[in-house]
Design a protein around this motif. Structure first.
Motif, PDB file in Angstrom:
ATOM      1  N   ARG A  63       7.822 -40.888   8.220  1.00 23.60           N
ATOM      2  CA  ARG A  63       6.366 -40.772   8.295  1.00 23.60           C
ATOM      3  C   ARG A  63       5.720 -42.158   8.268  1.00 23.60           C
ATOM      4  O   ARG A  63       4.788 -42.434   9.026  1.00 23.60           O
ATOM      5  N   THR A  64       6.229 -43.042   7.427  1.00 28.02           N
ATOM      6  CA  THR A  64       5.703 -44.408   7.341  1.00 28.02           C
ATOM      7  C   THR A  64       5.897 -45.146   8.660  1.00 28.02           C
ATOM      8  O   THR A  64       4.992 -45.828   9.147  1.00 28.02           O
ATOM      9  N   ARG A  65       7.072 -44.996   9.244  1.00 26.33           N
ATOM     10  CA  ARG A  65       7.347 -45.657  10.533  1.00 26.33           C
ATOM     11  C   ARG A  65       6.450 -45.100  11.637  1.00 26.33           C
ATOM     12  O   ARG A  65       5.959 -45.848  12.467  1.00 26.33           O
ATOM     13  N   MET A  66       6.234 -43.779  11.664  1.00 30.80           N
ATOM     14  CA  MET A  66       5.372 -43.168  12.669  1.00 30.80           C
ATOM     15  C   MET A  66       3.927 -43.631  12.475  1.00 30.80           C
ATOM     16  O   MET A  66       3.236 -43.947  13.449  1.00 30.80           O
ATOM     17  N   ALA A  68       2.949 -46.444  11.199  1.00 35.20           N
ATOM     18  CA  ALA A  68       2.880 -47.838  11.643  1.00 35.20           C
ATOM     19  C   ALA A  68       2.831 -47.909  13.169  1.00 35.20           C
ATOM     20  O   ALA A  68       2.084 -48.714  13.740  1.00 35.20           O
ATOM     21  N   HIS A  69       3.592 -47.047  13.829  1.00 38.01           N
ATOM     22  CA  HIS A  69       3.591 -47.014  15.297  1.00 38.01           C
ATOM     23  C   HIS A  69       2.220 -46.585  15.818  1.00 38.01           C
ATOM     24  O   HIS A  69       1.677 -47.196  16.758  1.00 38.01           O
ATOM     25  N   THR A  71      -0.663 -46.833  14.286  1.00 37.93           N
ATOM     26  CA  THR A  71      -1.606 -47.903  13.982  1.00 37.93           C
ATOM     27  C   THR A  71      -1.492 -49.032  14.997  1.00 37.93           C
ATOM     28  O   THR A  71      -2.497 -49.555  15.482  1.00 37.93           O
ATOM     29  N   ALA A  72      -0.271 -49.394  15.360  1.00 35.57           N
ATOM     30  CA  ALA A  72      -0.059 -50.462  16.343  1.00 35.57           C
ATOM     31  C   ALA A  72      -0.597 -50.051  17.709  1.00 35.57           C
ATOM     32  O   ALA A  72      -1.232 -50.860  18.405  1.00 35.57           O
ATOM     33  N   GLU A  73      -0.384 -48.804  18.104  1.00 35.26           N
ATOM     34  CA  GLU A  73      -0.894 -48.330  19.396  1.00 35.26           C
ATOM     35  C   GLU A  73      -2.417 -48.247  19.380  1.00 35.26           C
ATOM     36  O   GLU A  73      -3.067 -48.590  20.367  1.00 35.26           O
ATOM     37  N   ALA A  74      -2.987 -47.808  18.274  1.00 34.11           N
ATOM     38  CA  ALA A  74      -4.448 -47.714  18.169  1.00 34.11           C
ATOM     39  C   ALA A  74      -5.097 -49.096  18.229  1.00 34.11           C
ATOM     40  O   ALA A  74      -6.203 -49.242  18.760  1.00 34.11           O
ATOM     41  N   ALA A  75      -4.407 -50.108  17.720  1.00 34.90           N
ATOM     42  CA  ALA A  75      -4.945 -51.474  17.743  1.00 34.90           C
ATOM     43  C   ALA A  75      -5.064 -52.006  19.172  1.00 34.90           C
ATOM     44  O   ALA A  75      -5.850 -52.918  19.433  1.00 34.90           O
TER      45      ALA A  75
END
Length: 103
Positions: A63-66, A68-69, A71-75
């Motif tokens: 869940r933490t890795r997803m 983070a993914h 969040t990175a895509e939203a950025a």
């Protein structure tokens, strides 16, 4: 090292039919320190079993890795461009369905 035993179906003793399995057995090698901490959690009744503790830990990790993914895509998104895309065709829609939003 993790070995995955793929057991997709289990036999039911009564009916002798195949039933889908919700869990798959996995064999993992961990350090003595990790195992001791895991056993302490189970002994303290933080988890009902080693399997439940490991399942919870892996779920949290994934869940933490997803997150983070995502969040990175939203950025990568540009808010003004996203707003333009969201509003594209809005006037045509309002003309078609009217102000009430029904046909």
């Amino acid at each position: 090292m993790i070995f995955l035993h793929t057991i997709d179906m289990l036999f039911s003793c009564r009916e002798c039919t195949l039933m889908p399995s919700t869990h798959i057995k996995v064999t993992a090698t961990v350090s003595r320190a990790v195992l001791d901490q895991l056993d302490a959690l189970v002994a303290a009744q933080a988890y009902p079993s080693r399997s439940a503790a490991i399942d919870a830990a892996l779920t949290a990790l994934l869940r933490t890795r997803m997150d983070a993914h995502i969040t990175a895509e939203a950025a990568k998104l540009v808010p003004t461009e996203e707003q333009q895309l969201a509003e594209e065709g809005w006037e045509d829609y309002r003309t078609l369905v009217g102000e009430e939003g029904t046909f």
